[in-house]
Design an enzyme around this catalytic site. Structure first.
Site, PDB file in Angstrom:
ATOM      1  N   ALA A  44       0.805  -1.233   0.000  1.00  0.00           N
ATOM      2  CA  ALA A  44       0.000   0.000   0.000  1.00  0.00           C
ATOM      3  C   ALA A  44       0.833   1.275   0.000  1.00  0.00           C
ATOM      4  O   ALA A  44       0.326   2.349  -0.314  1.00  0.00           O
ATOM      5  CB  ALA A  44      -0.955  -0.007   1.186  1.00  0.00           C
ATOM      6  N   ALA A  45       2.123   1.157   0.347  1.00  0.00           N
ATOM      7  CA  ALA A  45       2.970   2.358   0.304  1.00  0.00           C
ATOM      8  C   ALA A  45       3.590   2.563  -1.078  1.00  0.00           C
ATOM      9  O   ALA A  45       4.289   3.548  -1.311  1.00  0.00           O
ATOM     10  CB  ALA A  45       4.082   2.254   1.357  1.00  0.00           C
TER      11      ALA A  45
ATOM     12  N   GLY B  35      -0.476   1.283  -4.870  1.00  0.00           N
ATOM     13  CA  GLY B  35      -1.185   1.423  -3.599  1.00  0.00           C
ATOM     14  C   GLY B  35      -1.613   2.863  -3.362  1.00  0.00           C
ATOM     15  O   GLY B  35      -2.760   3.137  -2.977  1.00  0.00           O
TER      16      GLY B  35
ATOM     17  N   ASN C 133       8.982 -12.957  -6.276  1.00  0.00           N
ATOM     18  CA  ASN C 133       7.599 -12.778  -5.830  1.00  0.00           C
ATOM     19  C   ASN C 133       6.882 -14.057  -5.402  1.00  0.00           C
ATOM     20  O   ASN C 133       5.987 -13.995  -4.571  1.00  0.00           O
ATOM     21  CB  ASN C 133       6.798 -12.043  -6.903  1.00  0.00           C
TER      22      ASN C 133
ATOM     23  N   GLN D  35       2.010 -15.271   2.020  1.00  0.00           N
ATOM     24  CA  GLN D  35       0.770 -14.508   2.232  1.00  0.00           C
ATOM     25  C   GLN D  35      -0.474 -15.370   2.034  1.00  0.00           C
ATOM     26  O   GLN D  35      -1.527 -15.091   2.601  1.00  0.00           O
ATOM     27  CB  GLN D  35       0.782 -13.250   1.362  1.00  0.00           C
TER      28      GLN D  35
ATOM     29  N   ASN E 123       3.090  -8.650 -10.308  1.00  0.00           N
ATOM     30  CA  ASN E 123       3.608  -9.550 -11.337  1.00  0.00           C
ATOM     31  C   ASN E 123       4.603 -10.559 -10.788  1.00  0.00           C
ATOM     32  O   ASN E 123       5.326 -10.247  -9.846  1.00  0.00           O
ATOM     33  CB  ASN E 123       4.283  -8.724 -12.438  1.00  0.00           C
TER      34      ASN E 123
ATOM     35  N   ASP F 174      -5.215  -4.611 -19.266  1.00  0.00           N
ATOM     36  CA  ASP F 174      -4.993  -4.933 -20.678  1.00  0.00           C
ATOM     37  C   ASP F 174      -6.308  -4.800 -21.461  1.00  0.00           C
ATOM     38  O   ASP F 174      -6.327  -4.295 -22.585  1.00  0.00           O
ATOM     39  CB  ASP F 174      -4.460  -6.368 -20.797  1.00  0.00           C
TER      40      ASP F 174
ATOM     41  N   HIS G 266      -0.910 -12.211 -18.176  1.00  0.00           N
ATOM     42  CA  HIS G 266      -0.667 -10.762 -18.159  1.00  0.00           C
ATOM     43  C   HIS G 266       0.825 -10.554 -18.437  1.00  0.00           C
ATOM     44  O   HIS G 266       1.629 -10.320 -17.536  1.00  0.00           O
ATOM     45  CB  HIS G 266      -1.058 -10.152 -16.812  1.00  0.00           C
TER      46      HIS G 266
ATOM     47  N   SER H 286       2.610   1.527 -14.391  1.00  0.00           N
ATOM     48  CA  SER H 286       1.387   2.245 -14.767  1.00  0.00           C
ATOM     49  C   SER H 286       0.424   2.265 -13.583  1.00  0.00           C
ATOM     50  O   SER H 286      -0.611   1.591 -13.592  1.00  0.00           O
ATOM     51  CB  SER H 286       0.746   1.558 -15.965  1.00  0.00           C
TER      52      SER H 286
HETATM   53  N1  NAI Z   1      -1.442  -6.802 -13.303  1.00  0.00           N
HETATM   54  C1  NAI Z   1      -1.257  -5.596 -13.788  1.00  0.00           C
HETATM   55  O1  NAI Z   1      -1.994  -5.139 -14.664  1.00  0.00           O
HETATM   56  C2  NAI Z   1      -0.139  -4.714 -13.293  1.00  0.00           C
HETATM   57  C3  NAI Z   1       0.734  -5.173 -12.348  1.00  0.00           C
HETATM   58  N2  NAI Z   1       1.738  -4.379 -11.875  1.00  0.00           N
HETATM   59  C4  NAI Z   1       2.567  -4.942 -10.823  1.00  0.00           C
HETATM   60  O2  NAI Z   1       2.070  -4.463  -9.558  1.00  0.00           O
HETATM   61  C5  NAI Z   1       3.106  -4.542  -8.593  1.00  0.00           C
HETATM   62  C6  NAI Z   1       3.216  -3.241  -7.798  1.00  0.00           C
HETATM   63  O3  NAI Z   1       3.604  -2.178  -8.647  1.00  0.00           O
HETATM   64  P1  NAI Z   1       4.009  -0.766  -8.024  1.00  0.00           P
HETATM   65  O4  NAI Z   1       3.012  -0.346  -7.022  1.00  0.00           O
HETATM   66  O5  NAI Z   1       4.303   0.116  -9.166  1.00  0.00           O
HETATM   67  O6  NAI Z   1       5.359  -1.153  -7.284  1.00  0.00           O
HETATM   68  P2  NAI Z   1       6.092  -0.419  -6.074  1.00  0.00           P
HETATM   69  O7  NAI Z   1       7.467  -0.993  -6.014  1.00  0.00           O
HETATM   70  O8  NAI Z   1       5.916   1.056  -6.148  1.00  0.00           O
HETATM   71  O9  NAI Z   1       5.263  -0.927  -4.810  1.00  0.00           O
HETATM   72  C7  NAI Z   1       5.341  -2.218  -4.352  1.00  0.00           C
HETATM   73  C8  NAI Z   1       5.153  -2.156  -2.863  1.00  0.00           C
HETATM   74  O10 NAI Z   1       5.127  -3.497  -2.387  1.00  0.00           O
HETATM   75  C9  NAI Z   1       5.820  -3.489  -1.147  1.00  0.00           C
HETATM   76  N3  NAI Z   1       6.191  -4.859  -0.814  1.00  0.00           N
HETATM   77  C10 NAI Z   1       7.302  -5.554  -1.164  1.00  0.00           C
HETATM   78  N4  NAI Z   1       7.279  -6.769  -0.611  1.00  0.00           N
HETATM   79  C11 NAI Z   1       6.127  -6.842   0.101  1.00  0.00           C
HETATM   80  C12 NAI Z   1       5.541  -7.833   0.912  1.00  0.00           C
HETATM   81  N5  NAI Z   1       6.153  -9.013   1.120  1.00  0.00           N
HETATM   82  N6  NAI Z   1       4.357  -7.582   1.507  1.00  0.00           N
HETATM   83  C13 NAI Z   1       3.743  -6.383   1.333  1.00  0.00           C
HETATM   84  N7  NAI Z   1       4.250  -5.396   0.593  1.00  0.00           N
HETATM   85  C14 NAI Z   1       5.431  -5.625  -0.020  1.00  0.00           C
HETATM   86  C15 NAI Z   1       6.996  -2.549  -1.385  1.00  0.00           C
HETATM   87  O11 NAI Z   1       7.577  -2.118  -0.180  1.00  0.00           O
HETATM   88  C16 NAI Z   1       6.300  -1.436  -2.135  1.00  0.00           C
HETATM   89  O12 NAI Z   1       5.773  -0.443  -1.262  1.00  0.00           O
HETATM   90  C17 NAI Z   1       4.349  -4.892  -9.362  1.00  0.00           C
HETATM   91  O13 NAI Z   1       4.568  -6.288  -9.261  1.00  0.00           O
HETATM   92  C18 NAI Z   1       4.000  -4.536 -10.796  1.00  0.00           C
HETATM   93  O14 NAI Z   1       4.776  -5.243 -11.715  1.00  0.00           O
HETATM   94  C19 NAI Z   1       1.902  -3.105 -12.323  1.00  0.00           C
HETATM   95  C20 NAI Z   1       1.065  -2.598 -13.276  1.00  0.00           C
HETATM   96  C21 NAI Z   1       0.004  -3.382 -13.853  1.00  0.00           C
HETATM   97  O1  OAA Z   2       5.293  -4.952 -15.464  1.00  0.00           O
HETATM   98  C1  OAA Z   2       4.752  -3.989 -14.891  1.00  0.00           C
HETATM   99  O2  OAA Z   2       5.013  -3.643 -13.732  1.00  0.00           O
HETATM  100  C2  OAA Z   2       3.733  -3.190 -15.641  1.00  0.00           C
HETATM  101  C3  OAA Z   2       2.561  -3.969 -16.017  1.00  0.00           C
HETATM  102  O3  OAA Z   2       2.353  -5.126 -15.693  1.00  0.00           O
HETATM  103  C4  OAA Z   2       1.580  -3.285 -16.864  1.00  0.00           C
HETATM  104  O4  OAA Z   2       1.579  -2.051 -16.904  1.00  0.00           O
HETATM  105  O5  OAA Z   2       0.769  -3.954 -17.496  1.00  0.00           O
END
Ligand code: NAI
Ligand code: OAA
Length: 353
Positions: free
Chosen positions: A34-35, A39, A127, A134, A153, A181, A209, A264
């Protein structure tokens, strides 16, 4: 107590048991990570009612890891400062058991983020172990019938690991996000036809994805004044649809990272709201969406993969749209993305050994 309905008694004994309870009862929603970027964009949307409607109170459970504790507390402070009328409480914690306690909906965003130039497979090993841990916490502490959306991801494979290590959570309750998507595909078609995005419907995202996903516009339609028209006929350019359109949707995540140097977050947060909104409140009549769900073998997809299908939702349950005609090029693309998911599953298990 005896004058209460059975439903009211269940609610009192167990906390909320379903995502959609009486409007006075807040729904507890956990957001992990969430940080982080997503989030930070997502929690105000939930608190404003974008996810569950403008009459549904919510309590947010925010989880992050200890190094992000201070930033997480800042997010909590801002949520309180924003004075959202629907927000009835905020729990900000680095304790996964506390975060999962009694939650009706879990949005799993936390994890290691893909950086510029990295392939999704690079983040897989980091991951899957997070998702295994979790899964156990959700199984032990979440409300019965908790709905889970995995965003982080590799989203499909993280969801699969979560499902396998939380065997008491029904498989139908564990999904992953491909709505972003789906929305990108709608947006690209609307742009090409110079129409509004809300007039386009029924694209499909098949599979993973990732860059092997298959964005399929063969069944998509446009609502016009003279009725629904096929996107294929309106665009009248099969090469664009089978080439540029598909590549655009497959690569848009990477393009945003290249441009922002961050993922994104805004559109992913919005798509996560759309995903849960439609799952809980239903898809509009005649419209389907795309969700990563546990395959039952529909369309020849190996059962047991978390694969993105066209789905409709009703009364909190999704169902895969059946009977769509699949042509040969589509079949090949659907099989290619399934193959990647099988490989990811094998790789994920090898990382957990
Ligand atoms: N499915 C989709 O369409 C999309 C997926 N993503 C994915 O979403 C995820 C998050 O992206 P962002 O927020 O940009 O990344 P970010 O790096 O800004 O935030 C991730 C957060 O997760 C926290 N974190 C790390 N390990 C953790 C744990 N064990 N438990 C709880 N929190 C934990 C980090 O401290 C951080 O605050 C990434 O895996 C990214 O690739 C991003 C865009 C689209
Ligand atoms: O790989 C990423 O973090 C970005 C992602 O999944 C997307 O924007 O679809």
């Amino acid at each position: 107590m005896s004058s209460l309905s059975l439903f009211q008694r269940i609610v009192i004994r167990c906390g909320l048991t379903s995502c959609r309870s009486t409007k006075e009862q807040p729904v507890k929603i956990m957001v992990t990570g969430a940080a982080g970027q997503i989030g930070y964009a997502l929690v105000p949307m939930i608190a404003r009612g974008v996810m569950l409607g403008s009459d549904q109170p919510v309590i947010l459970h925010l989880l992050d890891i200890p190094p992000a504790a201070e930033a997480l507390n800042g997010v909590k402070m801002e949520l309180i400062d924003a004075a959202f009328p629907l927000l009835k409480g905020v729990v900000a914690t680095t304790d996964v058991a506390e975060a999962c306690c009694g939650v009706n909906i879990a949005i799993m965003v936390g994890g290691f983020r893909r950086k510029e130039g990295m392939e999704r497979k690079d983040v897989l090993s980091k991951n899957v172990s997070i998702y295994k841990a979790q899964a156990s916490a959700l199984e032990q502490y979440a409300a019965a019938n908790c709905k889970v959306l995995v965003v982080a991801n590799p989203a499909n494979t993280n969801a699969l690991i979560l499902k396998e290590f939380a065997p008491s959570i029904p498989a139908k309750n564990i999904t992953c996000l491909t709505r972003l998507d789906h929305n990108r595909a709608l947006g690209r078609i609307a742009q090409r036809l110079n129409i509004h995005v809300s007039d386009v419907k029924n694209v499909i995202i098949w599979g993973n994805h990732s860059s092997t996903q298959y964005p399929d516009a063969n069944h998509a339609t446009v609502i016009t004044q003279s009725g629904e028209k096929s996107v294929k006929e309106l665009i009248a350019d099969d090469k664009w649809l089978s080439d540029e359109f598909i590549t655009f949707v497959q690569q848009q995540g990477a393009a945003i990272i290249k441009s922002r140097k961050l993922s994104s977050a805004l559109s992913a947060a919005s798509a996560a709201c759309d995903h849960i909104h439609d799952w809980v409140l239903g898809t509009p009549k005649g419209t389907w969406t795309s969700m990563g769900v546990y395959s039952d073998g529909s369309y020849g997809v190996l059962p047991g993969l978390i694969y993105s299908f066209p789905v409709t939702c009703n009364k909190g349950e999704w169902s895969i749209v059946q009977g769509l005609r699949i042509d040969e090029p589509s079949r090949a693309r659907m099989d290619a993305t399934a193959k990647e998911l099988i490989e990811e599953k094998t790789l994920a298990y090898s990382c957990l050994d």
